[in-house]
Design a protein around this motif. Structure first.
Motif, PDB file in Angstrom:
ATOM      1  N   ARG A 166       0.829  -1.199   0.000  1.00  0.00           N
ATOM      2  CA  ARG A 166       0.000   0.000   0.000  1.00  0.00           C
ATOM      3  C   ARG A 166       0.865   1.251   0.000  1.00  0.00           C
ATOM      4  O   ARG A 166       1.913   1.296   0.631  1.00  0.00           O
ATOM      5  N   GLU A 167       0.395   2.267  -0.662  1.00  0.00           N
ATOM      6  CA  GLU A 167       1.043   3.570  -0.580  1.00  0.00           C
ATOM      7  C   GLU A 167       0.452   4.334   0.594  1.00  0.00           C
ATOM      8  O   GLU A 167      -0.685   4.118   1.003  1.00  0.00           O
ATOM      9  N   GLY A 168       1.242   5.245   1.146  1.00  0.00           N
ATOM     10  CA  GLY A 168       0.747   6.076   2.228  1.00  0.00           C
ATOM     11  C   GLY A 168       1.461   5.812   3.537  1.00  0.00           C
ATOM     12  O   GLY A 168       2.393   5.005   3.637  1.00  0.00           O
ATOM     13  N   ARG A 169       1.019   6.513   4.557  1.00  0.00           N
ATOM     14  CA  ARG A 169       1.614   6.423   5.889  1.00  0.00           C
ATOM     15  C   ARG A 169       0.904   5.349   6.717  1.00  0.00           C
ATOM     16  O   ARG A 169      -0.211   4.949   6.384  1.00  0.00           O
ATOM     17  N   SER A 170       1.568   4.917   7.776  1.00  0.00           N
ATOM     18  CA  SER A 170       1.016   3.804   8.561  1.00  0.00           C
ATOM     19  C   SER A 170       1.184   4.044  10.054  1.00  0.00           C
ATOM     20  O   SER A 170       2.177   4.622  10.508  1.00  0.00           O
ATOM     21  N   VAL A 171       0.197   3.551  10.831  1.00  0.00           N
ATOM     22  CA  VAL A 171       0.220   3.579  12.286  1.00  0.00           C
ATOM     23  C   VAL A 171      -0.120   2.177  12.779  1.00  0.00           C
ATOM     24  O   VAL A 171      -1.083   1.561  12.288  1.00  0.00           O
ATOM     25  N   ALA A 172       0.660   1.650  13.710  1.00  0.00           N
ATOM     26  CA  ALA A 172       0.371   0.357  14.322  1.00  0.00           C
ATOM     27  C   ALA A 172      -0.088   0.567  15.757  1.00  0.00           C
ATOM     28  O   ALA A 172       0.383   1.477  16.447  1.00  0.00           O
ATOM     29  N   ILE A 173      -1.006  -0.284  16.194  1.00  0.00           N
ATOM     30  CA  ILE A 173      -1.563  -0.208  17.551  1.00  0.00           C
ATOM     31  C   ILE A 173      -1.395  -1.588  18.176  1.00  0.00           C
ATOM     32  O   ILE A 173      -1.818  -2.587  17.594  1.00  0.00           O
ATOM     33  N   ALA A 174      -0.775  -1.668  19.355  1.00  0.00           N
ATOM     34  CA  ALA A 174      -0.524  -2.973  19.975  1.00  0.00           C
ATOM     35  C   ALA A 174      -0.597  -2.864  21.487  1.00  0.00           C
ATOM     36  O   ALA A 174      -0.508  -1.770  22.057  1.00  0.00           O
ATOM     37  N   HIS A 175      -0.735  -4.031  22.131  1.00  0.00           N
ATOM     38  CA  HIS A 175      -0.844  -4.097  23.591  1.00  0.00           C
ATOM     39  C   HIS A 175       0.122  -5.169  24.067  1.00  0.00           C
ATOM     40  O   HIS A 175      -0.118  -6.369  23.888  1.00  0.00           O
ATOM     41  N   CYS A 176       1.236  -4.747  24.661  1.00  0.00           N
ATOM     42  CA  CYS A 176       2.276  -5.708  25.037  1.00  0.00           C
ATOM     43  C   CYS A 176       3.253  -5.036  25.999  1.00  0.00           C
ATOM     44  O   CYS A 176       3.128  -3.855  26.317  1.00  0.00           O
ATOM     45  N   PHE A 177       4.249  -5.807  26.436  1.00  0.00           N
ATOM     46  CA  PHE A 177       5.305  -5.291  27.309  1.00  0.00           C
ATOM     47  C   PHE A 177       6.571  -5.159  26.466  1.00  0.00           C
ATOM     48  O   PHE A 177       7.199  -6.154  26.110  1.00  0.00           O
ATOM     49  N   ALA A 178       6.928  -3.942  26.119  1.00  0.00           N
ATOM     50  CA  ALA A 178       8.088  -3.708  25.264  1.00  0.00           C
ATOM     51  C   ALA A 178       9.348  -3.517  26.094  1.00  0.00           C
ATOM     52  O   ALA A 178       9.296  -3.074  27.244  1.00  0.00           O
ATOM     53  N   ALA A 179      10.477  -3.854  25.504  1.00  0.00           N
ATOM     54  CA  ALA A 179      11.763  -3.692  26.185  1.00  0.00           C
ATOM     55  C   ALA A 179      12.022  -2.224  26.484  1.00  0.00           C
ATOM     56  O   ALA A 179      11.701  -1.348  25.685  1.00  0.00           O
ATOM     57  N   GLY A 180      12.585  -1.970  27.670  1.00  0.00           N
ATOM     58  CA  GLY A 180      12.971  -0.609  28.012  1.00  0.00           C
ATOM     59  C   GLY A 180      12.052   0.083  28.978  1.00  0.00           C
ATOM     60  O   GLY A 180      12.270   1.245  29.314  1.00  0.00           O
ATOM     61  N   VAL A 181      11.002  -0.605  29.448  1.00  0.00           N
ATOM     62  CA  VAL A 181      10.088   0.009  30.417  1.00  0.00           C
ATOM     63  C   VAL A 181       9.929  -0.916  31.619  1.00  0.00           C
ATOM     64  O   VAL A 181      10.201  -2.113  31.545  1.00  0.00           O
ATOM     65  N   ASP A 182       9.472  -0.337  32.724  1.00  0.00           N
ATOM     66  CA  ASP A 182       9.176  -1.103  33.924  1.00  0.00           C
ATOM     67  C   ASP A 182       7.692  -0.975  34.237  1.00  0.00           C
ATOM     68  O   ASP A 182       7.144   0.124  34.230  1.00  0.00           O
ATOM     69  N   ALA A 183       7.061  -2.114  34.532  1.00  0.00           N
ATOM     70  CA  ALA A 183       5.663  -2.081  34.945  1.00  0.00           C
ATOM     71  C   ALA A 183       5.552  -1.545  36.361  1.00  0.00           C
ATOM     72  O   ALA A 183       6.491  -1.611  37.142  1.00  0.00           O
TER      73      ALA A 183
END
Length: 385
Positions: A166-183
């Motif tokens: 596809r042409e154009g810009r993109s945004v992703a939406i997710a729900h997870c625990f990513a590296a680099g943060v603390d809960a």
């Protein structure tokens, strides 16, 4: 295009036995005002809309009223499911909602974006619902998915493949625990199994912006990968974390600007520490009579009826803990107790118990595999309830 990123609403959650519905309604009113005042085009809600897979009817009412309020500003709304949500129940409403409100809960639809146009062309929004490996591996059996990191990596691969078509810009939406943060300890239901399921930051390469949910405090992992955090404080561990939303501007070339827009805090949270008589001082009462109070009293011996005495002075005292100075004699017991208190996954709790009863020996590799299998079976059983 202007986008507002919010997440982790947890509608229906209580705060130490107290309803948060009125406070959430107040915050959602302010959120709707943010959308209107900032001429937001798209609102993203990145998972954990509800606090329970089986929310009570008032939670549905508040969600419905808030979605209608957001829609009436003229903004489009995109919702994904989180680990606290029932994807089936949340997704069931999708076909009943008015045009312009999109609820994305189907793992098999990850590569089919919601596309919204502005004067610069299309923007493709890829919604990735919370993906429990034990549940979703059936959709991609050839991928051999065992961990959250593997599963999210596979999902983002599907997103990048779809972006290439596809042409154009993109945004992703997710729900997870990513590296680099603390809960926040004891708050977010942990999606890790030990340290294996932390999702590396490079997994999110590709889209112009990645809107994440699950962590309750705002986090900027990079300019284009961020957590918005929860709109309301749900734990005293969060009391110093600001509440709000990210406002993102996309221009014709992609990400142009990101700024923070604060939300009001209906009732402040404060932790008071010291001897009980000091906590109950007139000075503290004057400063914190209208706050949610956590009292950690340090007297050597437990005091009589501490909560009753605190409630007489602090109407919104929600928690009291006796935290005397630790003695050498009970250091070992406190060590085990501390490990249990700070453990955020079921695996970590089991490991702490095994090390405690085995004089420091944790699970073997085979035992770890069995623990994972049992926990996976439990997750599947809960999902089918």
């Amino acid at each position: 295009m202007r986008i507002l990123h919010t997440s982790d609403w947890h509608i229906g959650r209580t705060f130490h036995g107290n309803s948060t519905m009125d406070a959430l309604a107040e915050v959602f009113g302010a959120l709707i005002a943010q959308v209107r005042e900032n001429d937001v085009d798209v609102v993203i809600i990145a998972g954990d809309v509800f606090d329970s897979a089986t929310p009570a009817s008032p939670a549905y009412t508040l969600l419905g009223d808030t979605l209608v309020g957001l829609h009436e500003t003229g903004a489009k709304v995109i919702v994904t499911s989180g680990n606290h949500d029932s994807a089936a129940r949340l997704g069931f409403q999708a076909g009943l909602l008015r045009d312009g409100i999109h609820v994305l809960t189907d793992p098999e639809a990850i590569a089919r974006p919601v596309t919204i146009d502005d004067e610069a062309g299309p923007v493709h929004f890829f919604g990735i619902p919370y993906l429990e490996p034990a549940i979703v591996r059936q959709h991609w059996p050839e991928a051999g998915l065992r961990t959250q990191a593997q599963t999210m990596s596979h999902a983002m691969g599907l997103v990048r493949d779809a972006m290439a078509e596809r042409e154009g810009r993109s945004v992703a939406i997710a729900h997870c625990f990513a590296a680099g943060v603390d809960a926040t300890v004891g708050l977010e239901r942990e999606v890790r199994q030990g340290g294996l399921d932390v999702v590396p930051l490079e997994v999110f390469d590709g889209p112009d912006y990645v809107a994440l949910g699950h962590i309750h405090g705002r986090q900027a992992l990079s300019d284009r990968v961020r957590y918005a955090g929860a709109p309301l404080h749900y734990s005293f561990g969060e009391q110093h974390k600001e509440r709000g939303s990210w406002i993102i501007d996309l221009d014709a070339d992609g990400l142009a600007e990101v700024r923070w827009s604060a939300l009001p805090v209906p009732r402040r949270l404060v932790t008071l520490t010291g001897p009980l008589d000091d906590i109950l001082s007139d000075e503290n009462v004057t400063a914190h009579a209208d706050d949610w109070v956590c009292a950690e009293y340090t007297d050597t011996l437990p005091q009589a009826e501490p909560m009753r005495r605190l409630k007489e002075r602090f109407p919104y005292c929600a928690m009291v803990q006796h935290t005397p100075a630790q003695s050498t004699d009970d250091a070992s017991r406190q060590s085990y107790s501390a490990r249990l208190k700070t453990a955020v996954t079921d695996v970590e709790r089991i490991e702490a118990f095994l090390e405690h009863v085995r004089a420091g020996q944790g699970p073997t590799e085979r035992e770890s595999e069995l623990i994972r299998e049992v926990l996976d079976d439990r997750v599947i059983a809960e999902a089918l309830v």
